[in-house]
Design an enzyme around this catalytic site. Structure first.
Site, short mmCIF file in Angstrom:
data_model
loop_
_atom_site.label_atom_id
_atom_site.label_comp_id
_atom_site.label_asym_id
_atom_site.label_seq_id
_atom_site.Cartn_x
_atom_site.Cartn_y
_atom_site.Cartn_z
N ASP A 36 0.85 -1.19 0.00
CA ASP A 36 0.00 0.00 0.00
C ASP A 36 0.88 1.23 0.00
OD1 ASP A 36 -2.11 1.97 0.76
OD2 ASP A 36 -3.26 0.20 1.32
N TYR A 161 -13.65 5.43 -14.09
CA TYR A 161 -13.70 4.32 -13.14
C TYR A 161 -14.31 3.07 -13.78
CZ TYR A 161 -14.67 1.90 -8.72
OH TYR A 161 -14.71 0.97 -7.69
#
Length: 255
Positions: A36, A161
Protein backbone atom coordinates in the site's frame (compact mmCIF):
# COMPACT_ATOMS: atom_id res chain seq x y z
CA UNK A 1 -5.80 -24.78 -0.89
CA UNK A 2 -5.04 -24.42 2.79
CA UNK A 3 -4.36 -20.80 3.78
CA UNK A 4 -2.29 -21.69 6.84
CA UNK A 5 1.42 -21.28 6.29
CA UNK A 6 1.05 -19.79 2.81
CA UNK A 7 2.11 -16.28 1.79
CA UNK A 8 -0.27 -13.75 0.25
CA UNK A 9 0.10 -10.24 -1.14
CA UNK A 10 -2.80 -7.84 -0.60
CA UNK A 11 -2.57 -4.55 -2.49
CA UNK A 12 -4.46 -1.69 -0.90
CA UNK A 13 -4.18 -3.82 2.23
CA UNK A 14 -3.90 -0.96 4.72
CA UNK A 15 -7.59 -0.05 4.69
CA UNK A 16 -11.05 -0.96 3.42
CA UNK A 17 -11.56 -4.21 1.53
CA UNK A 18 -7.83 -4.88 1.57
CA UNK A 19 -7.58 -4.54 5.34
CA UNK A 20 -10.52 -6.89 5.79
CA UNK A 21 -8.76 -9.42 3.58
CA UNK A 22 -5.46 -9.07 5.43
CA UNK A 23 -7.20 -9.71 8.75
CA UNK A 24 -9.00 -12.76 7.39
CA UNK A 25 -5.83 -14.29 5.96
CA UNK A 26 -3.88 -13.71 9.16
CA UNK A 27 -6.73 -15.19 11.23
CA UNK A 28 -6.52 -18.36 9.14
CA UNK A 29 -2.76 -18.70 9.60
CA UNK A 30 -1.61 -17.01 6.40
CA UNK A 31 1.39 -14.71 6.11
CA UNK A 32 0.58 -11.41 4.44
CA UNK A 33 2.47 -8.69 2.62
CA UNK A 34 0.46 -5.47 2.98
CA UNK A 35 1.29 -3.56 -0.21
CA UNK A 36 0.00 0.00 0.00
CA UNK A 37 0.99 3.64 -0.25
CA UNK A 38 -0.49 4.45 3.19
CA UNK A 39 2.63 3.79 5.25
CA UNK A 40 1.19 4.87 8.61
CA UNK A 41 -1.88 2.63 8.38
CA UNK A 42 0.01 -0.25 6.77
CA UNK A 43 2.76 -0.27 9.37
CA UNK A 44 0.23 -0.02 12.21
CA UNK A 45 -1.75 -2.99 10.86
CA UNK A 46 1.39 -5.08 10.42
CA UNK A 47 2.48 -4.25 13.98
CA UNK A 48 -0.96 -5.19 15.32
CA UNK A 49 -0.93 -8.57 13.55
CA UNK A 50 2.70 -9.31 14.46
CA UNK A 51 5.85 -9.54 12.36
CA UNK A 52 5.49 -13.29 11.92
CA UNK A 53 2.06 -12.80 10.32
CA UNK A 54 2.30 -9.57 8.32
CA UNK A 55 4.75 -7.07 6.90
CA UNK A 56 4.19 -3.73 5.20
CA UNK A 57 5.77 -2.81 1.87
CA UNK A 58 5.20 0.64 0.40
CA UNK A 59 3.95 -0.03 -3.09
CA UNK A 60 2.58 1.92 -6.03
CA UNK A 61 0.99 -0.94 -7.97
CA UNK A 62 1.45 0.86 -11.28
CA UNK A 63 5.24 0.90 -10.89
CA UNK A 64 7.16 -2.18 -11.98
CA UNK A 65 9.93 -1.78 -9.39
CA UNK A 66 7.42 -1.44 -6.54
CA UNK A 67 5.57 -4.56 -7.68
CA UNK A 68 8.82 -6.48 -7.94
CA UNK A 69 9.79 -5.41 -4.42
CA UNK A 70 6.46 -6.60 -2.99
CA UNK A 71 6.79 -9.98 -4.71
CA UNK A 72 10.40 -10.34 -3.57
CA UNK A 73 9.40 -9.63 0.03
CA UNK A 74 6.61 -12.18 -0.22
CA UNK A 75 8.79 -14.96 -1.62
CA UNK A 76 11.34 -14.28 1.12
CA UNK A 77 8.62 -15.09 3.67
CA UNK A 78 7.76 -18.50 2.22
CA UNK A 79 5.59 -19.98 -0.50
CA UNK A 80 3.72 -17.19 -2.32
CA UNK A 81 0.33 -18.70 -3.17
CA UNK A 82 -2.02 -15.75 -3.43
CA UNK A 83 -2.46 -12.18 -4.63
CA UNK A 84 -5.52 -10.07 -3.83
CA UNK A 85 -5.69 -6.78 -5.75
CA UNK A 86 -7.64 -4.19 -3.74
CA UNK A 87 -5.69 -1.02 -4.56
CA UNK A 88 -7.73 1.51 -6.50
CA UNK A 89 -8.91 5.09 -6.92
CA UNK A 90 -12.30 6.50 -7.94
CA UNK A 91 -12.36 10.20 -8.85
CA UNK A 92 -15.64 11.35 -10.40
CA UNK A 93 -15.91 13.59 -13.47
CA UNK A 94 -18.37 13.94 -16.32
CA UNK A 95 -17.23 13.56 -19.92
CA UNK A 96 -18.13 17.23 -20.35
CA UNK A 97 -18.73 19.15 -17.14
CA UNK A 98 -18.98 22.71 -15.91
CA UNK A 99 -15.25 23.19 -16.44
CA UNK A 100 -15.17 21.62 -19.89
CA UNK A 101 -13.95 18.26 -21.13
CA UNK A 102 -12.95 15.47 -18.75
CA UNK A 103 -9.28 15.76 -17.83
CA UNK A 104 -7.32 13.29 -19.92
CA UNK A 105 -4.69 13.09 -17.19
CA UNK A 106 -7.31 12.04 -14.62
CA UNK A 107 -8.73 9.40 -16.98
CA UNK A 108 -5.24 8.03 -17.65
CA UNK A 109 -4.40 8.00 -13.92
CA UNK A 110 -7.50 5.96 -13.04
CA UNK A 111 -6.80 3.42 -15.77
CA UNK A 112 -3.12 3.29 -14.79
CA UNK A 113 -3.80 2.54 -11.12
CA UNK A 114 -6.92 0.36 -11.37
CA UNK A 115 -6.28 -1.62 -14.55
CA UNK A 116 -2.58 -1.44 -15.39
CA UNK A 117 -1.70 -1.66 -11.68
CA UNK A 118 -3.80 -4.80 -11.30
CA UNK A 119 -2.18 -6.42 -14.32
CA UNK A 120 1.29 -5.39 -13.19
CA UNK A 121 0.84 -7.20 -9.89
CA UNK A 122 -0.82 -10.20 -11.54
CA UNK A 123 2.00 -10.76 -14.03
CA UNK A 124 4.74 -10.41 -11.41
CA UNK A 125 3.04 -12.58 -8.79
CA UNK A 126 2.16 -15.22 -11.39
CA UNK A 127 5.77 -15.38 -12.56
CA UNK A 128 6.85 -16.17 -8.99
CA UNK A 129 3.98 -18.62 -8.39
CA UNK A 130 4.80 -20.57 -11.56
CA UNK A 131 8.02 -21.67 -9.84
CA UNK A 132 6.17 -23.19 -6.88
CA UNK A 133 5.94 -26.90 -6.28
CA UNK A 134 2.25 -27.70 -6.89
CA UNK A 135 -0.18 -28.41 -4.07
CA UNK A 136 -2.00 -31.74 -3.93
CA UNK A 137 -4.68 -30.15 -6.13
CA UNK A 138 -2.08 -29.23 -8.75
CA UNK A 139 -2.36 -25.56 -7.85
CA UNK A 140 0.58 -23.19 -7.72
CA UNK A 141 -1.38 -20.07 -6.80
CA UNK A 142 -4.54 -18.00 -7.02
CA UNK A 143 -5.01 -14.41 -8.18
CA UNK A 144 -8.03 -12.31 -7.17
CA UNK A 145 -8.71 -8.81 -8.49
CA UNK A 146 -11.34 -6.26 -7.55
CA UNK A 147 -13.61 -4.83 -10.22
CA UNK A 148 -16.93 -3.13 -9.38
CA UNK A 149 -20.58 -3.24 -10.35
CA UNK A 150 -19.68 0.05 -12.05
CA UNK A 151 -18.07 -2.10 -14.75
CA UNK A 152 -21.64 -2.99 -15.76
CA UNK A 153 -23.84 -0.21 -14.31
CA UNK A 154 -21.55 2.81 -14.49
CA UNK A 155 -23.18 5.96 -13.18
CA UNK A 156 -22.90 9.57 -14.25
CA UNK A 157 -19.34 10.76 -13.64
CA UNK A 158 -17.86 7.25 -13.68
CA UNK A 159 -16.53 6.98 -17.23
CA UNK A 160 -12.92 6.57 -16.09
CA UNK A 161 -13.70 4.32 -13.14
CA UNK A 162 -16.06 2.11 -15.14
CA UNK A 163 -13.57 1.83 -17.99
CA UNK A 164 -10.82 0.74 -15.60
CA UNK A 165 -13.02 -1.81 -13.84
CA UNK A 166 -14.45 -3.03 -17.14
CA UNK A 167 -10.88 -3.75 -18.16
CA UNK A 168 -10.35 -5.84 -15.02
CA UNK A 169 -13.50 -7.81 -15.88
CA UNK A 170 -12.39 -8.26 -19.48
CA UNK A 171 -8.97 -9.70 -18.67
CA UNK A 172 -10.24 -12.20 -16.07
CA UNK A 173 -10.89 -15.12 -18.42
CA UNK A 174 -7.93 -14.72 -20.77
CA UNK A 175 -5.51 -14.53 -17.84
CA UNK A 176 -7.08 -17.66 -16.34
CA UNK A 177 -6.60 -19.41 -19.68
CA UNK A 178 -3.03 -18.14 -19.98
CA UNK A 179 -2.10 -19.49 -16.56
CA UNK A 180 -4.04 -22.77 -16.61
CA UNK A 181 -0.96 -24.71 -17.67
CA UNK A 182 0.87 -23.28 -14.66
CA UNK A 183 -1.83 -24.35 -12.21
CA UNK A 184 -2.63 -20.74 -11.32
CA UNK A 185 -6.25 -19.60 -11.03
CA UNK A 186 -7.49 -16.07 -11.77
CA UNK A 187 -10.74 -14.62 -10.40
CA UNK A 188 -12.40 -11.23 -10.01
CA UNK A 189 -14.86 -9.88 -7.45
CA UNK A 190 -17.20 -7.03 -8.46
CA UNK A 191 -18.42 -5.40 -5.23
CA UNK A 192 -21.54 -3.28 -5.02
CA UNK A 193 -22.06 -0.56 -2.41
CA UNK A 194 -19.49 -1.22 0.31
CA UNK A 195 -18.60 0.67 3.45
CA UNK A 196 -15.02 1.67 2.70
CA UNK A 197 -13.02 4.88 3.24
CA UNK A 198 -13.91 5.80 -0.35
CA UNK A 199 -17.63 5.71 0.46
CA UNK A 200 -17.37 7.12 3.97
CA UNK A 201 -16.00 10.31 2.45
CA UNK A 202 -19.52 10.94 1.11
CA UNK A 203 -22.22 12.78 3.14
CA UNK A 204 -24.14 10.56 5.60
CA UNK A 205 -27.43 11.07 3.76
CA UNK A 206 -25.82 9.85 0.54
CA UNK A 207 -24.48 6.76 2.34
CA UNK A 208 -27.94 6.02 3.76
CA UNK A 209 -29.58 6.42 0.37
CA UNK A 210 -27.09 4.07 -1.25
CA UNK A 211 -27.60 1.45 1.46
CA UNK A 212 -31.39 1.69 1.11
CA UNK A 213 -31.05 1.02 -2.61
CA UNK A 214 -29.65 -2.48 -2.04
CA UNK A 215 -32.53 -4.98 -2.48
CA UNK A 216 -31.33 -7.44 0.16
CA UNK A 217 -29.68 -7.17 2.53
CA UNK A 218 -30.47 -3.43 2.54
CA UNK A 219 -27.18 -2.31 4.00
CA UNK A 220 -23.69 -1.40 2.98
CA UNK A 221 -21.37 -4.32 2.31
CA UNK A 222 -18.49 -4.69 4.74
CA UNK A 223 -14.82 -5.60 4.35
CA UNK A 224 -15.67 -8.83 6.20
CA UNK A 225 -18.27 -9.69 3.52
CA UNK A 226 -15.61 -9.23 0.86
CA UNK A 227 -13.06 -11.26 2.81
CA UNK A 228 -15.50 -14.17 3.14
CA UNK A 229 -15.68 -14.41 -0.65
CA UNK A 230 -11.89 -14.19 -0.93
CA UNK A 231 -11.68 -17.11 1.49
CA UNK A 232 -14.13 -19.15 -0.59
CA UNK A 233 -12.23 -18.43 -3.82
CA UNK A 234 -8.90 -19.41 -2.28
CA UNK A 235 -10.20 -22.67 -0.84
CA UNK A 236 -12.49 -23.75 -3.72
CA UNK A 237 -10.27 -24.76 -6.62
CA UNK A 238 -13.15 -24.98 -9.12
CA UNK A 239 -13.52 -21.21 -9.03
CA UNK A 240 -11.50 -19.93 -11.96
CA UNK A 241 -11.85 -17.44 -14.82
CA UNK A 242 -15.04 -15.86 -13.46
CA UNK A 243 -16.30 -12.52 -12.14
CA UNK A 244 -18.57 -12.70 -9.09
CA UNK A 245 -20.86 -9.76 -8.30
CA UNK A 246 -21.02 -9.22 -4.54
CA UNK A 247 -23.80 -6.68 -4.43
CA UNK A 248 -27.05 -7.73 -2.70
CA UNK A 249 -28.74 -7.74 -6.15
CA UNK A 250 -28.33 -4.00 -6.71
CA UNK A 251 -28.34 -2.55 -10.22
CA UNK A 252 -27.16 1.03 -10.21
CA UNK A 253 -29.34 3.82 -11.53
CA UNK A 254 -27.74 6.56 -13.66
CA UNK A 255 -27.22 8.68 -10.54
Amino acid sequence: MDIAGKVFIVTGGASGLGEGTVRMLAAHGGKVVIADLQADKGEALAAELGSSNAVFVKCDVSQEADGQAAVARATAMGKLMGLVNCAGIAPAAKTVGKDGAHSLAVFAKVVTVNLIGSFNMIRLAAEAMAKNDPEATGERGVLISTASVAAYDGQIGQAAYSASKGGVVGMTLPIARDLARNGIRNMTIAPGIFGTPMLFAMPKEVQDALAAGVPFPSRLGTPADYAKLVHQIITNDMLNGEVIRLDGAIRLAPK
